[in-house]
Design an enzyme around this catalytic site. Structure first.
Site, PDB file in Angstrom:
ATOM      1  N   GLU A   1      -5.931   8.710   7.554  1.00 46.91           N
ATOM      2  CA  GLU A   1      -6.416   8.338   6.219  1.00 46.91           C
ATOM      3  C   GLU A   1      -7.793   8.929   5.939  1.00 46.91           C
ATOM      4  O   GLU A   1      -8.111   9.288   4.809  1.00 46.91           O
ATOM      5  CB  GLU A   1      -6.475   6.817   6.091  1.00 46.91           C
ATOM      6  CG  GLU A   1      -5.106   6.147   6.064  1.00 46.91           C
ATOM      7  CD  GLU A   1      -5.230   4.683   5.712  1.00 46.91           C
ATOM      8  OE1 GLU A   1      -4.884   3.849   6.551  1.00 46.91           O
ATOM      9  OE2 GLU A   1      -5.695   4.369   4.608  1.00 46.91           O
TER      10      GLU A   1
ATOM     11  N   ASN B   1       0.155  -1.155   5.225  1.00 49.00           N
ATOM     12  CA  ASN B   1       1.048  -0.445   6.147  1.00 49.00           C
ATOM     13  C   ASN B   1       0.363  -0.546   7.504  1.00 49.00           C
ATOM     14  O   ASN B   1      -0.649   0.147   7.720  1.00 49.00           O
ATOM     15  CB  ASN B   1       1.165   1.052   5.806  1.00 49.00           C
ATOM     16  CG  ASN B   1       2.028   1.339   4.598  1.00 49.00           C
ATOM     17  OD1 ASN B   1       3.105   1.879   4.711  1.00 49.00           O
ATOM     18  ND2 ASN B   1       1.539   0.999   3.416  1.00 49.00           N
TER      19      ASN B   1
ATOM     20  N   ASN C   1      -6.768   6.258  -1.770  1.00 46.03           N
ATOM     21  CA  ASN C   1      -5.705   5.295  -1.461  1.00 46.03           C
ATOM     22  C   ASN C   1      -5.932   4.167  -2.456  1.00 46.03           C
ATOM     23  O   ASN C   1      -6.877   3.398  -2.305  1.00 46.03           O
ATOM     24  CB  ASN C   1      -5.865   4.823  -0.009  1.00 46.03           C
ATOM     25  CG  ASN C   1      -4.707   3.957   0.435  1.00 46.03           C
ATOM     26  OD1 ASN C   1      -4.005   3.363  -0.398  1.00 46.03           O
ATOM     27  ND2 ASN C   1      -4.510   3.856   1.738  1.00 46.03           N
TER      28      ASN C   1
ATOM     29  N   CYS D   1      -4.954  -2.966   2.910  1.00 42.95           N
ATOM     30  CA  CYS D   1      -4.694  -2.847   4.332  1.00 42.95           C
ATOM     31  C   CYS D   1      -5.891  -3.104   5.243  1.00 42.95           C
ATOM     32  O   CYS D   1      -6.241  -4.246   5.481  1.00 42.95           O
ATOM     33  CB  CYS D   1      -4.065  -1.487   4.620  1.00 42.95           C
ATOM     34  SG  CYS D   1      -3.131  -1.535   6.151  1.00 42.95           S
TER      35      CYS D   1
ATOM     36  N   LYS E   1      -9.411   2.119  -2.005  1.00 45.01           N
ATOM     37  CA  LYS E   1      -9.641   1.555  -0.670  1.00 45.01           C
ATOM     38  C   LYS E   1     -11.010   1.939  -0.118  1.00 45.01           C
ATOM     39  O   LYS E   1     -11.379   3.116  -0.068  1.00 45.01           O
ATOM     40  CB  LYS E   1      -8.539   2.057   0.274  1.00 45.01           C
ATOM     41  CG  LYS E   1      -8.527   1.427   1.661  1.00 45.01           C
ATOM     42  CD  LYS E   1      -7.277   1.883   2.405  1.00 45.01           C
ATOM     43  CE  LYS E   1      -7.157   1.255   3.774  1.00 45.01           C
ATOM     44  NZ  LYS E   1      -5.868   1.665   4.434  1.00 45.01           N
TER      45      LYS E   1
ATOM     46  N   GLU F   1       0.854  -1.197   0.000  1.00 40.10           N
ATOM     47  CA  GLU F   1       0.000   0.000   0.000  1.00 40.10           C
ATOM     48  C   GLU F   1       0.889   1.246   0.000  1.00 40.10           C
ATOM     49  O   GLU F   1       1.936   1.265   0.679  1.00 40.10           O
ATOM     50  CB  GLU F   1      -0.846  -0.014   1.282  1.00 40.10           C
ATOM     51  CG  GLU F   1      -1.639   1.241   1.559  1.00 40.10           C
ATOM     52  CD  GLU F   1      -2.255   1.250   2.964  1.00 40.10           C
ATOM     53  OE1 GLU F   1      -1.668   0.626   3.882  1.00 40.10           O
ATOM     54  OE2 GLU F   1      -3.326   1.853   3.117  1.00 40.10           O
TER      55      GLU F   1
HETATM   56  N1  ING Z   1      -3.517   0.384   8.600  1.00 40.06           N
HETATM   57  C1  ING Z   1      -3.972  -0.367   9.681  1.00 40.06           C
HETATM   58  C2  ING Z   1      -4.600  -1.715   9.320  1.00 40.06           C
HETATM   59  O1  ING Z   1      -5.797  -1.884   9.259  1.00 40.06           O
HETATM   60  C3  ING Z   1      -4.552  -0.320  11.920  1.00 40.06           C
HETATM   61  C4  ING Z   1      -4.837   0.389  10.628  1.00 40.06           C
HETATM   62  C5  ING Z   1      -3.359  -0.063  12.583  1.00 40.06           C
HETATM   63  C6  ING Z   1      -5.434  -1.263  12.383  1.00 40.06           C
HETATM   64  C7  ING Z   1      -3.066  -0.752  13.759  1.00 40.06           C
HETATM   65  C8  ING Z   1      -5.155  -1.970  13.554  1.00 40.06           C
HETATM   66  C9  ING Z   1      -3.973  -1.713  14.238  1.00 40.06           C
HETATM   67  O2  ING Z   1      -3.808  -2.626   9.162  1.00 40.06           O
HETATM   68  C10 ING Z   1      -4.102   0.757   7.434  1.00 40.06           C
HETATM   69  N2  ING Z   1      -3.326   1.490   6.615  1.00 40.06           N
HETATM   70  O3  ING Z   1      -5.244   0.456   7.150  1.00 40.06           O
END
Ligand code: ING
Length: 329
Positions: free
Chosen positions: A163, A213, A127, A188, A144, A65
């Site tokens: 985001e 990410n 995204n 993601c 996304k 991503e």
């Molecule tokens: N990142 C994360 C994901 O869903 C996140 C958001 C971070 C969720 C930490 C849970 C814990 O993997 C993105 N970019 O969606």
């Protein structure tokens, strides 16, 4: 061996070769991309992985991503027209910086999936992930759907996850005929929602490509931090098995701008088993040979949607957004 035996042998070989829809896929995991790293320097890293993959006869390479830059939603920017924020986006694809990647991939005959921040002519920001075939044509684009995090600056957090401030959400899960099968994409946070895989599988998806990410630290509930890898694998393995799909999960991981991010890239079979996984937190190819016909073992038995699904019983899934609990007695 008599002539008849030879004939039967070749027939069985041809039958195997023709029915087996084999594909060699690579998850091209990226290590950290720092704020000061130029897009051209990042593209050089992408091309290095592409060349290594080509030497290993890879047909399709999947990048993470928002691959071209550092994960900029970790910072709060007040003015959405801030030039630095704009600099993270691509108004064209291929862009001047990514043109060398398209050219090299076409030269090597390798297809690729690339995540980046898209700026449309209308000024919309997504995204986005694109699917490019082995002759350099963009055959698919996905935006996304599930945007995690928050919209406003939340200074209590060690780092932001904005985001929802910087991107608009996509509204569909398209699939495309490519690489001998039917391919879908997700990004993601999408991988945490079972609707993602089911929507793609209802579009015939056999191979789902997911860049991510994922910061290890989850500010709203730090008890989840130690489960980051388990949760990432859990949702992708479940999504793969419950929909008879291969899933390729590709990280941009490692310590990026002071934020520890999950690596753990992996390639998952329709059985739910992990076929290959990353060993490092850096730039690394994770390669597996997949046979798309294996999807039928699940799609035409346990998960024969047309035979077993009960959409009339699932109304809550599309009629509601949040949960509606039974009334207190
Ligand atoms: N990142 C994360 C994901 O869903 C996140 C958001 C971070 C969720 C930490 C849970 C814990 O993997 C993105 N970019 O969606």
């Amino acid at each position: 061996m008599g002539a008849m035996c030879y004939f039967k042998y070749w027939l069985s070989f041809l039958d195997f070769a023709m029915t087996e829809r084999s594909l060699r896929v690579a998850a091209a995991q990226m290590g950290p991309i720092e704020k000061g790293d130029s897009k051209s320097a990042v593209v050089d890293r992408l091309i290095t992985l592409l060349s290594l993959a080509s030497e290993d006869n890879v047909d399709l390479i999947v990048y993470p991503e928002l691959t071209l830059t550092t994960f900029f939603p970790r910072w709060f920017v007040e003015n959405e027209n801030d030039l630095e924020l704009e600099s993270f986006f691509e108004a064209n694809m291929p862009s001047p910086e990514t043109e060398p990647l398209f050219l090299k991939a076409k030269q090597l005959g390798v297809g690729f999936c690339l995540g980046y921040a898209e700026l449309t002519e209308e000024g919309e920001r997504y995204n986005t992930q694109i699917l490019v075939d082995n002759v350099g044509n963009i055959v698919g684009k996905y935006r996304k759907v599930h945007l995690p995090g928050h919209e406003e600056h939340e200074p209590w957090r060690k780092f932001q996850h904005l985001e929802r401030r910087y991107f608009q959400a996509g509204d569909s899960f398209p699939t495309w005929r490519a690489f001998g099968g039917i391919v879908g994409m997700a990004i993601c946070n999408d991988r945490r929602w079972s609707e993602t895989y089911r929507s793609l599988a209802l579009g015939g998806a056999e191979l789902i490509l997911i860049g991510y990410n994922t910061p290890i630290h989850y500010a709203p509930d730090p008890s989840q931090d130690k489960l980051a890898s388990f949760h990432s694998r859990l949702v992708m393995q479940s999504g793969a098995y419950q929909n008879g799909c291969y899933v390729v999960g590709v990280a941009k991981g490692g310590m990026e701008e002071g934020v520890e991010s999950l690596s753990d890239s992996c390639i998952i079979s329709p059985s739910g088993e992990i076929l290959a996984e990353a060993k490092t937190d850096g730039d690394e190819l994770v390669i597996a040979d997949i046979d798309l016909d294996i999807c039928k073992n699940y799609k035409e038995t346990l998960f024969d949607f047309a035979r077993y699904r009960r959409p009339e019983a699932y109304k809550a899934i599309t009629n509601q957004t949040g949960a509606i609990s039974p009334k207190e007695l």
